[in-house]
Motif scaffolding. Structure first.
Motif, mmCIF file in Angstrom:
data_model
loop_
_atom_site.group_PDB
_atom_site.id
_atom_site.type_symbol
_atom_site.label_atom_id
_atom_site.label_comp_id
_atom_site.label_asym_id
_atom_site.label_seq_id
_atom_site.Cartn_x
_atom_site.Cartn_y
_atom_site.Cartn_z
ATOM 1 N N CYS A 32 0.823 -1.574 0.029
ATOM 2 C CA CYS A 32 -0.084 0.191 0.057
ATOM 3 C C CYS A 32 0.823 1.285 -0.134
ATOM 4 O O CYS A 32 0.317 2.228 -0.499
ATOM 5 C CB CYS A 32 -1.036 -0.112 0.883
ATOM 6 S SG CYS A 32 -2.133 -1.229 0.868
ATOM 7 N N GLY A 61 -6.515 5.610 1.906
ATOM 8 C CA GLY A 61 -7.622 4.635 2.347
ATOM 9 C C GLY A 61 -8.039 3.815 1.008
ATOM 10 O O GLY A 61 -8.827 2.735 1.812
ATOM 11 N N GLU A 64 -6.317 0.789 1.196
ATOM 12 C CA GLU A 64 -5.715 -0.521 2.557
ATOM 13 C C GLU A 64 -7.207 -1.793 2.149
ATOM 14 O O GLU A 64 -6.587 -2.731 2.741
ATOM 15 C CB GLU A 64 -5.712 0.430 3.094
ATOM 16 C CG GLU A 64 -4.374 1.216 3.770
ATOM 17 C CD GLU A 64 -3.973 1.894 4.710
ATOM 18 O OE1 GLU A 64 -4.732 2.500 5.710
ATOM 19 O OE2 GLU A 64 -2.969 2.120 5.189
ATOM 20 N N THR A 65 -8.008 -0.412 1.689
ATOM 21 C CA THR A 65 -9.157 -1.375 1.333
ATOM 22 C C THR A 65 -9.252 -2.392 0.477
ATOM 23 O O THR A 65 -9.652 -3.396 0.606
ATOM 24 C CB THR A 65 -10.249 -0.516 1.556
ATOM 25 O OG1 THR A 65 -10.726 0.522 2.757
ATOM 26 C CG2 THR A 65 -12.230 -1.561 1.370
ATOM 27 N N HIS A 66 -8.727 -2.153 -0.351
ATOM 28 C CA HIS A 66 -9.008 -2.844 -1.403
ATOM 29 C C HIS A 66 -8.331 -4.366 -1.951
ATOM 30 O O HIS A 66 -8.869 -5.441 -1.964
ATOM 31 C CB HIS A 66 -8.686 -2.110 -3.259
ATOM 32 C CG HIS A 66 -8.343 -2.473 -4.039
ATOM 33 N ND1 HIS A 66 -9.313 -3.185 -5.063
ATOM 34 C CD2 HIS A 66 -7.376 -3.210 -4.906
ATOM 35 C CE1 HIS A 66 -9.322 -3.991 -5.761
ATOM 36 N NE2 HIS A 66 -7.596 -3.900 -6.344
ATOM 37 N N THR A 68 -8.030 -6.002 0.737
ATOM 38 C CA THR A 68 -8.247 -7.060 1.904
ATOM 39 C C THR A 68 -9.242 -7.444 0.925
ATOM 40 O O THR A 68 -9.673 -8.483 1.828
ATOM 41 C CB THR A 68 -9.042 -6.222 2.964
ATOM 42 O OG1 THR A 68 -10.484 -5.372 2.488
ATOM 43 C CG2 THR A 68 -7.889 -5.685 3.246
ATOM 44 N N GLU A 69 -9.984 -6.747 -0.099
ATOM 45 C CA GLU A 69 -11.231 -7.080 -0.905
ATOM 46 C C GLU A 69 -11.057 -9.010 -1.906
ATOM 47 O O GLU A 69 -12.099 -9.764 -2.379
ATOM 48 C CB GLU A 69 -11.725 -6.400 -1.843
ATOM 49 C CG GLU A 69 -12.611 -5.512 -1.482
ATOM 50 C CD GLU A 69 -12.697 -4.119 -1.885
ATOM 51 O OE1 GLU A 69 -12.360 -4.137 -3.546
ATOM 52 O OE2 GLU A 69 -12.504 -3.209 -1.739
#
Length: 138
Positions: A32, A61, A64-66, A68-69
């Protein structure tokens, strides 16, 4: 003098290609901070299937979310057309993306339209926009 200018343009073209390749690897390797470092402080990302992200804080932001998808992603880019004008440049690319999660693999084909800016720390993305051309499960 013309050969020096041509050589400079070729070097800058190569550096912008390396920037794009680092974009792909940083997403796929879930790095990231490396991803965010590819963008200018005021960069804008406009993904076709997501909201628009403005500035490095929002980009941080998002990434860091992407990451984990999906269990695994593979980004491949090709057919670059890059136009360089001093410390600014534009680029368009095609991309092929494989996304895997929960035993399902998705395939996507996108077009990237980008602007780049050269600063003291080299070329960075100033803007990145995608257009989804195809997205399907395989």
């Amino acid at each position: 003098m013309e050969s020096s200018t041509a050589w400079d343009e070729l070097q800058n073209w190569h550096r912008i290609c390396q920037l794009k390749f680092r974009y792909c690897y940083s997403i796929d390797d879930k790095r990231c901070n490396d991803f965010v470092d590819l963008f200018t402080d005021d960069a804008i990302i406009d993904y076709a299937t997501r909201e628009t992200y403005r500035g490095r804080t929002e980009i941080q932001g998002f990434i860091e979310t992407h990451v984990t998808e999906f269990e695994q992603t593979t980004h491949t880019v090709l057919n670059p057309v890059i136009e360089i004008d001093g410390d600014s440049a534009t680029g368009k690319w095609y991309g092929i993306v494989f996304l895997q999660s929960d035993g399902t693999t998705r395939f996507g084909q996108v077009r990237y339209d980008e602007t780049y800016r050269r600063g003291d720390d080299g070329w960075k993305f100033a803007s990145l926009k995608t257009e989804s051309r195809l997205y399907t499960e395989i």
